[in-house]
Design a protein around this motif. Structure first.
Motif, short mmCIF file in Angstrom:
data_model
loop_
_atom_site.label_atom_id
_atom_site.label_comp_id
_atom_site.label_asym_id
_atom_site.label_seq_id
_atom_site.Cartn_x
_atom_site.Cartn_y
_atom_site.Cartn_z
N LYS A 1 -0.64 5.25 -1.24
CA LYS A 1 -1.82 5.54 -0.43
C LYS A 1 -2.10 4.40 0.52
O LYS A 1 -2.20 3.24 0.10
N ASP B 1 0.83 -1.21 0.00
CA ASP B 1 0.00 0.00 0.00
C ASP B 1 0.86 1.26 0.00
O ASP B 1 0.57 2.24 -0.69
N CYS B 2 1.92 1.24 0.81
CA CYS B 2 2.80 2.42 0.89
C CYS B 2 3.50 2.68 -0.46
O CYS B 2 3.62 3.83 -0.89
N SER C 1 -2.23 8.61 7.54
CA SER C 1 -3.38 7.74 7.79
C SER C 1 -3.58 7.49 9.28
O SER C 1 -4.71 7.50 9.78
N VAL D 1 2.70 8.30 4.21
CA VAL D 1 1.33 7.78 4.11
C VAL D 1 0.91 7.10 5.41
O VAL D 1 -0.26 7.16 5.80
#
Length: 453
Positions: free
Chosen positions: A58, A53-54, A117, A113
């Protein structure tokens, strides 16, 4: 050795282990190799998925992804702290879970990110309050009713004595170092005992801004690092007290303030984990905690009492009048145990990322400040220890509650009690932090406004 898909036994002899099936070896790895509470293969999988994801630029801040993210980083930091030589047994796990993330954010070593988050999730969900309400209600429901009454009636005296002695010792050390009395008391000692950030440092900075004609940001910038250093000192002392209790068991009740009173937690919790408490009862226990917190919020709107404190008093009242059934008590205790073991380190990681400024902590790390802070907190805790012992309470447990008088609010209570392995003392910790801090701030600002300005 016979085995089924639903049950198996792992041989204790390494030679026998070589004879078991590949499936059983895999199960053995899942059940014995862990980072915190996470099986090592799942921990590795979580890390890989977060990395994907990183790299994509995002990391979603929804609860599903954040549960995995906070668990991965929180238990990694906690495990690192536990394995440190010597200080690993003195609360280093809680310290590392809070301050390593803060340092990683400051030095840009944590992906942006992840920071964004985590901060968004922490601030938008107020998950800390869910944690605190489940811990408070569960720990109260786990207490012996008589011990609960006696503990609440007696804990105020050691707390009061500790604050007086702590202030006197702190002032004496500050004056001996050639510091100005006004600065020592109002910008070092008082922030330590103010009750954390939200209920202590911020109201204190607003009061200073009005009474001393200074910018609130400047006042908060001077107060906040002292609050953090006081909390850090309290965490280390709490971890040391836990080790002292292991060496001298007669000085501690392992989470009980009163000698001769055993908690009800051990029996019901054993029954609960044996399968006698069904999932609907556990869900009802969680809902009870949430509803009591909502009552606390209503009390806050009506009379201004902090919501966790209002909830605490209502929970104590319900316990004293037998307001819930034994079955529901067991459900609350299981919820408490779940949050204690599974949510503490993820929460501390989120706190470190979202609201713990590393740079301000480092700037306050001066020799004179440290001497005043350490002497103040040590005197406060030592007084709680000896006064508690004098009036017939378990001195180590009273001293750990006294540590919370120097904590960083609710988050500090979590870290301090985690380091001391006394999470069942959370109700008393909340009294020390919330009520004690509010009284200190109110009296100090009243005195400052009427006599010094």
């Amino acid at each position: 050795m016979s085995t089924t898909d639903d049950s198996y036994s792992v041989p204790q002899n390494p030679d026998d282990l070589a004879q078991v099936s590949l499936k059983e070896k895999w199960w053995h790895i899942l059940d014995t190799w862990k980072i915190g509470i996470i099986p090592l293969p799942l921990f590795v999988l979580a890390g890989l998925l977060i990395a994907v994801d990183c790299l994509g630029g995002k990391l979603p801040s929804d609860i599903v992804v954040m549960v995995a993210t906070l668990a991965f980083f929180g238990f990694a930091c906690g495990e690192f702290g536990k394995r440190l030589p010597f200080i690993g047994k003195m609360g280093a796990a809680a310290i590392c879970a809070t301050f390593i993330p803060s340092a990683l954010v400051h030095y840009g070593l944590l992906p942006d990110v992840v920071v964004e988050s985590t901060t968004k999730f922490y601030k938008s969900t107020n998950i800390l309050y869910l944690y605190i309400c489940c811990i408070i209600v569960g720990s109260i429901m786990s207490m012996n009713r008589t011990a609960l009454i006696q503990g609440f009636l007696r804990i105020f005296f050691p707390m009061l004595c500790g604050e007086v002695v702590g202030m006197v010792v702190g002032m004496g050390v500050g004056l001996a170092l050639g510091m100005e009395p006004f600065q020592v008391f109002f910008f070092l000692i008082l922030p330590i005992m103010a009750g954390g950030v939200g209920e202590g440092a911020i109201p204190l900075s607003i009061g200073y801004a009005t009474l001393l004609h200074m910018d609130q940001g400047v006042a908060l910038g001077r107060i906040l690092p002292i609050v953090m250093l006081g909390g850090l000192t309290a965490i280390i002392i709490s971890g040391s007290l836990n080790q002292l209790g292991k060496r001298y068991p007669h000085l501690t009740g392992e989470g009980e303030l009163m000698p001769g009173k055993t908690t009800q937690a051990a029996g019901p919790l054993t029954a609960a984990f044996s399968g006698k408490t069904d999932v609907t009862t556990i869900a009802s226990g969680a809902l009870l905690a949430v509803l009591l917190y909502m009552i606390g919020m209503l009390i806050h709107k009506l009379i201004g009492l902090p919501a966790p404190v209002g909830m605490l008093f209502i929970a104590v009242f319900i316990k004293l009048v037998h307001g819930v059934s034994p079955r529901l008590l067991e459900g609350s205790q299981v919820v408490y145990k779940f949050f204690q073991t599974s949510v503490t380190y993820p929460i501390l990681f989120a706190v470190g990322v979202a609201i713990t400024p590393w740079e301000e902590l480092v700037h306050a790390f001066t020799f004179t400040n440290l001497l005043v802070i350490v002497s103040t907190v040590s005197a406060l805790v030592a007084t709680g220890f000896f006064v508690g012992k004098k009036i017939g309470m378990h001195p180590i447990d009273v001293a750990i509650v006294s540590c919370c008088q120097s904590g960083q609010g609710g988050t500090g209570d979590v870290a301090i009690l985690t380091a001391g392995n006394r999470m069942s003392l959370m109700p008393f910790a909340q009294i020390a932090t919330r009520i004690g801090g509010a009284i200190n701030v109110s009296l100090a600002l009243l005195f400052l406004g009427n006599f010094l300005v």
